[in-house]
Design a protein around this motif. Structure first.
Motif, PDB file in Angstrom:
ATOM      1  N   GLY A  42       0.778  -1.225   0.000  1.00 41.82           N
ATOM      2  CA  GLY A  42       0.000   0.000   0.000  1.00 41.82           C
ATOM      3  C   GLY A  42       0.807   1.270   0.000  1.00 41.82           C
ATOM      4  N   LYS A  43       2.135   1.129   0.023  1.00 38.40           N
ATOM      5  CA  LYS A  43       2.990   2.314   0.037  1.00 38.40           C
ATOM      6  C   LYS A  43       3.866   2.347  -1.206  1.00 38.40           C
ATOM      7  CE  LYS A  43       3.209   3.124   5.005  1.00 38.40           C
ATOM      8  NZ  LYS A  43       4.107   3.416   6.159  1.00 38.40           N
ATOM      9  N   GLU A  44       4.367   3.527  -1.511  1.00 36.11           N
ATOM     10  CA  GLU A  44       5.265   3.662  -2.650  1.00 36.11           C
ATOM     11  C   GLU A  44       6.645   3.103  -2.306  1.00 36.11           C
ATOM     12  OE1 GLU A  44       3.396   7.679  -4.746  1.00 36.11           O
ATOM     13  OE2 GLU A  44       5.440   7.670  -3.976  1.00 36.11           O
ATOM     14  N   ARG A  45       7.376   2.763  -3.369  1.00 39.25           N
ATOM     15  CA  ARG A  45       8.725   2.259  -3.169  1.00 39.25           C
ATOM     16  C   ARG A  45       9.598   3.374  -2.592  1.00 39.25           C
ATOM     17  NH1 ARG A  45      10.588  -2.021  -7.531  1.00 39.25           N
ATOM     18  NH2 ARG A  45       8.596  -2.800  -6.736  1.00 39.25           N
ATOM     19  N   GLU A  46      10.361   3.021  -1.571  1.00 42.29           N
ATOM     20  CA  GLU A  46      11.125   4.008  -0.804  1.00 42.29           C
ATOM     21  C   GLU A  46      12.617   3.798  -1.010  1.00 42.29           C
ATOM     22  OE1 GLU A  46      11.570   5.129   3.981  1.00 42.29           O
ATOM     23  OE2 GLU A  46      10.979   3.123   3.349  1.00 42.29           O
ATOM     24  N   PHE A  47      13.315   4.898  -1.232  1.00 47.66           N
ATOM     25  CA  PHE A  47      14.762   4.845  -1.384  1.00 47.66           C
ATOM     26  C   PHE A  47      15.431   4.447  -0.079  1.00 47.66           C
ATOM     27  CE2 PHE A  47      18.987   5.908  -2.449  1.00 47.66           C
ATOM     28  CZ  PHE A  47      19.509   6.737  -1.458  1.00 47.66           C
ATOM     29  N   VAL A  48      16.451   3.582  -0.180  1.00 48.69           N
ATOM     30  CA  VAL A  48      17.216   3.166   0.985  1.00 48.69           C
ATOM     31  C   VAL A  48      18.673   3.624   0.865  1.00 48.69           C
ATOM     32  CG1 VAL A  48      18.073   1.210   2.331  1.00 48.69           C
ATOM     33  CG2 VAL A  48      15.737   1.172   1.395  1.00 48.69           C
ATOM     34  N   ALA A  49      19.340   3.240  -0.226  1.00 43.21           N
ATOM     35  CA  ALA A  49      20.753   3.576  -0.387  1.00 43.21           C
ATOM     36  C   ALA A  49      21.131   3.453  -1.855  1.00 43.21           C
ATOM     37  CB  ALA A  49      21.630   2.658   0.460  1.00 43.21           C
ATOM     38  N   THR A  50      22.188   4.172  -2.228  1.00 43.35           N
ATOM     39  CA  THR A  50      22.687   4.105  -3.589  1.00 43.35           C
ATOM     40  C   THR A  50      24.202   4.200  -3.584  1.00 43.35           C
ATOM     41  OG1 THR A  50      22.578   5.130  -5.796  1.00 43.35           O
ATOM     42  CG2 THR A  50      22.445   6.603  -3.913  1.00 43.35           C
ATOM     43  N   ILE A  51      24.834   3.622  -4.614  1.00 44.33           N
ATOM     44  CA  ILE A  51      26.282   3.611  -4.711  1.00 44.33           C
ATOM     45  C   ILE A  51      26.685   3.813  -6.167  1.00 44.33           C
ATOM     46  CG2 ILE A  51      26.360   1.083  -4.933  1.00 44.33           C
ATOM     47  CD1 ILE A  51      28.961   1.182  -3.231  1.00 44.33           C
ATOM     48  N   VAL A 107      25.271   8.890  -8.639  1.00 49.46           N
ATOM     49  CA  VAL A 107      24.350   8.097  -7.831  1.00 49.46           C
ATOM     50  C   VAL A 107      22.945   8.631  -8.094  1.00 49.46           C
ATOM     51  CG1 VAL A 107      25.989   7.497  -5.995  1.00 49.46           C
ATOM     52  CG2 VAL A 107      24.656   9.616  -5.841  1.00 49.46           C
ATOM     53  N   ALA A 108      21.949   7.910  -7.669  1.00 50.18           N
ATOM     54  CA  ALA A 108      20.571   8.342  -7.864  1.00 50.18           C
ATOM     55  C   ALA A 108      19.710   7.796  -6.732  1.00 50.18           C
ATOM     56  CB  ALA A 108      20.034   7.864  -9.208  1.00 50.18           C
ATOM     57  N   ASP A 109      18.648   8.535  -6.384  1.00 52.46           N
ATOM     58  CA  ASP A 109      17.796   8.084  -5.292  1.00 52.46           C
ATOM     59  C   ASP A 109      16.318   8.062  -5.667  1.00 52.46           C
ATOM     60  OD1 ASP A 109      18.147  11.224  -3.442  1.00 52.46           O
ATOM     61  OD2 ASP A 109      17.171  10.757  -5.349  1.00 52.46           O
ATOM     62  N   SER A 110      16.021   8.202  -6.949  1.00 53.46           N
ATOM     63  CA  SER A 110      14.632   8.122  -7.390  1.00 53.46           C
ATOM     64  C   SER A 110      14.433   6.858  -8.213  1.00 53.46           C
ATOM     65  CB  SER A 110      14.273   9.336  -8.247  1.00 53.46           C
ATOM     66  OG  SER A 110      13.002   9.164  -8.847  1.00 53.46           O
ATOM     67  N   PRO A 111      13.351   6.117  -7.950  1.00 53.16           N
ATOM     68  CA  PRO A 111      13.112   4.893  -8.729  1.00 53.16           C
ATOM     69  C   PRO A 111      13.098   5.135 -10.241  1.00 53.16           C
ATOM     70  CG  PRO A 111      11.625   4.973  -6.860  1.00 53.16           C
ATOM     71  CD  PRO A 111      12.329   6.302  -6.905  1.00 53.16           C
ATOM     72  N   SER A 112      12.701   6.316 -10.657  1.00 50.87           N
ATOM     73  CA  SER A 112      12.606   6.592 -12.085  1.00 50.87           C
ATOM     74  C   SER A 112      13.971   6.642 -12.762  1.00 50.87           C
ATOM     75  CB  SER A 112      11.869   7.913 -12.312  1.00 50.87           C
ATOM     76  OG  SER A 112      12.579   8.988 -11.732  1.00 50.87           O
ATOM     77  N   ASN A 113      15.036   6.743 -11.980  1.00 50.06           N
ATOM     78  CA  ASN A 113      16.388   6.778 -12.532  1.00 50.06           C
ATOM     79  C   ASN A 113      17.007   5.395 -12.689  1.00 50.06           C
ATOM     80  OD1 ASN A 113      16.696   9.707 -10.627  1.00 50.06           O
ATOM     81  ND2 ASN A 113      16.856   9.676 -12.848  1.00 50.06           N
ATOM     82  N   PHE A 114      16.258   4.362 -12.345  1.00 52.46           N
ATOM     83  CA  PHE A 114      16.772   2.999 -12.416  1.00 52.46           C
ATOM     84  C   PHE A 114      15.971   2.200 -13.435  1.00 52.46           C
ATOM     85  CE2 PHE A 114      19.736   2.910  -8.873  1.00 52.46           C
ATOM     86  CZ  PHE A 114      19.377   4.049  -8.173  1.00 52.46           C
ATOM     87  N   ALA A 115      16.686   1.593 -14.382  1.00 51.45           N
ATOM     88  CA  ALA A 115      16.017   0.878 -15.464  1.00 51.45           C
ATOM     89  C   ALA A 115      15.812  -0.599 -15.171  1.00 51.45           C
ATOM     90  CB  ALA A 115      16.833   1.027 -16.755  1.00 51.45           C
TER      91      ALA A 115
END
Length: 127
Positions: A42-51, A107-115
């Motif tokens: 029920g929640k949106e995908r949440e950023f945790v960490a990026t490298i 690095v990126a922290d938004s789901p839209s930046n990941f393919a």
């Protein structure tokens, strides 16, 4: 195309530690910045960490800063998330993701930046 498979989730008590792994195939991981996200029903995908591709840059969500550590081993085509002092609010499905970049430090922290995304691994923390 790169395929991602997460592993290492499970049921633990509060205060415990877990290590999640994300194994890549199809393409060398070194061409991609990587990230971990989590999601509860029920929640949106949440950023945790990026490298970044070269591991020089990392970024964490405030909620996990100081407890979680992201790392990668490009030779093994694998990324990790070390989770310490787990809390019940960390309970979620954890997803690894990859995004292509020409620049080794991005690095990126938004789901839209990941393919590319894995199928997720469940982490449940009991109180």
């Amino acid at each position: 195309q790169v395929q991602l498979v997460e592993s290492g989730g499970g049921l633990v008590q509060a205060g415990a530690s877990l290590r999640l792994s994300c194994a890549a195939s199809g393409r060398t991981l070194g061409s991609y910045y990587m990230g971990w996200f989590r999601q509860t029903p029920g929640k949106e995908r949440e950023f945790v960490a990026t490298i970044s591709r070269n591991s020089a840059n990392t970024r964490y969500a405030d909620s996990v800063k100081g407890r979680f550590t992201i790392s990668r081993d490009n030779d093994k085509n694998t990324m990790y998330l070390y989770m310490n002092n787990l809390k019940p609010e960390d309970t979620a499905a954890y997803y690894c993701a990859a995004g292509f970049s020409m620049f080794s430090g991005n690095v990126a922290d938004s789901p839209s930046n990941f393919a590319y995304w894995g199928q997720g691994t469940q982490v449940t923390v009991s109180s």
